[in-house]
Design a protein around this motif. Sequence first.
Motif, PDB file in Angstrom:
ATOM      1  N   GLU A   1     -30.581 -10.865  16.463  1.00 23.19           N
ATOM      2  CA  GLU A   1     -31.776 -10.214  17.007  1.00 23.19           C
ATOM      3  C   GLU A   1     -32.916 -10.224  15.999  1.00 23.19           C
ATOM      4  O   GLU A   1     -34.067 -10.505  16.351  1.00 23.19           O
ATOM      5  N   ALA A   2     -32.613  -9.911  14.760  1.00 18.23           N
ATOM      6  CA  ALA A   2     -33.649  -9.886  13.721  1.00 18.23           C
ATOM      7  C   ALA A   2     -34.252 -11.277  13.518  1.00 18.23           C
ATOM      8  O   ALA A   2     -35.475 -11.412  13.363  1.00 18.23           O
TER       9      ALA A   2
ATOM     10  N   ARG B   1     -36.146  -2.113  12.044  1.00 15.52           N
ATOM     11  CA  ARG B   1     -35.370  -2.125  13.285  1.00 15.52           C
ATOM     12  C   ARG B   1     -33.874  -2.320  13.031  1.00 15.52           C
ATOM     13  O   ARG B   1     -33.052  -1.790  13.779  1.00 15.52           O
ATOM     14  N   TRP B   2     -33.533  -3.153  12.058  1.00 10.67           N
ATOM     15  CA  TRP B   2     -32.148  -3.537  11.812  1.00 10.67           C
ATOM     16  C   TRP B   2     -31.787  -3.349  10.344  1.00 10.67           C
ATOM     17  O   TRP B   2     -32.638  -3.445   9.467  1.00 10.67           O
ATOM     18  N   ASP B   3     -30.518  -3.164  10.100  1.00 11.30           N
ATOM     19  CA  ASP B   3     -29.993  -3.010   8.743  1.00 11.30           C
ATOM     20  C   ASP B   3     -29.746  -4.406   8.166  1.00 11.30           C
ATOM     21  O   ASP B   3     -28.653  -4.958   8.315  1.00 11.30           O
TER      22      ASP B   3
ATOM     23  N   GLU C   1     -27.006  -7.852  15.309  1.00 14.29           N
ATOM     24  CA  GLU C   1     -28.299  -7.434  14.761  1.00 14.29           C
ATOM     25  C   GLU C   1     -28.944  -8.549  13.943  1.00 14.29           C
ATOM     26  O   GLU C   1     -30.167  -8.651  13.890  1.00 14.29           O
ATOM     27  N   THR C   2     -28.134  -9.394  13.336  1.00 10.38           N
ATOM     28  CA  THR C   2     -28.687 -10.487  12.541  1.00 10.38           C
ATOM     29  C   THR C   2     -29.349 -11.526  13.448  1.00 10.38           C
ATOM     30  O   THR C   2     -30.446 -12.006  13.153  1.00 10.38           O
TER      31      THR C   2
END
Length: 163
Positions: A111-112, A75-77, A108-109
């Motif tokens: 969210e992850a 989902r995320w990088d 994103e961090t």
Amino acid sequence: MAQVSVQAEDFDLGAEYRRLCADAPGGGAVVTFCGLVREYYDVGGADEVRELRLEHYPGMTEKSILDIVRQAEQRWDLLAVRIVHRVGILRPGEQIVFAGVAGRHRGETFEAANFIMDYLKSEAPFWKKQITRNGSEWVNIRESDREALSRWQAADDQASARK
């Protein structure tokens, strides 16, 4: 790079953070979560928890946690993920879980990290038994944990519908 440890021993929060940062050179964000054993499982609960016993199946548990991490990485990088989950007999106030995520950007961090914790809480194969002065009982998944999972599943459904 993902690292997962399931262990009886306590962990050093600072050392886990430093390990995560070392695994993510060039990162712009690190999000960590440290969970503690609660004194009362239910908010306003009348029965104080004396200890929490966590059981697992070695090998299967680590594989399941790595699967959760792989889903997050799709989902995320992400640059690095570090999960430490304790098992055995734990007492209120003791550390039970560390989840650390390193990425390039904070959004994103965060969210992850939320995704990983929501799935760890609900999907990782741990069996928890709380011991109180009045006896013992197995801890079941809470409705709020189910709702947290449904948020991610709804996002998957929306993404699939757009394709």
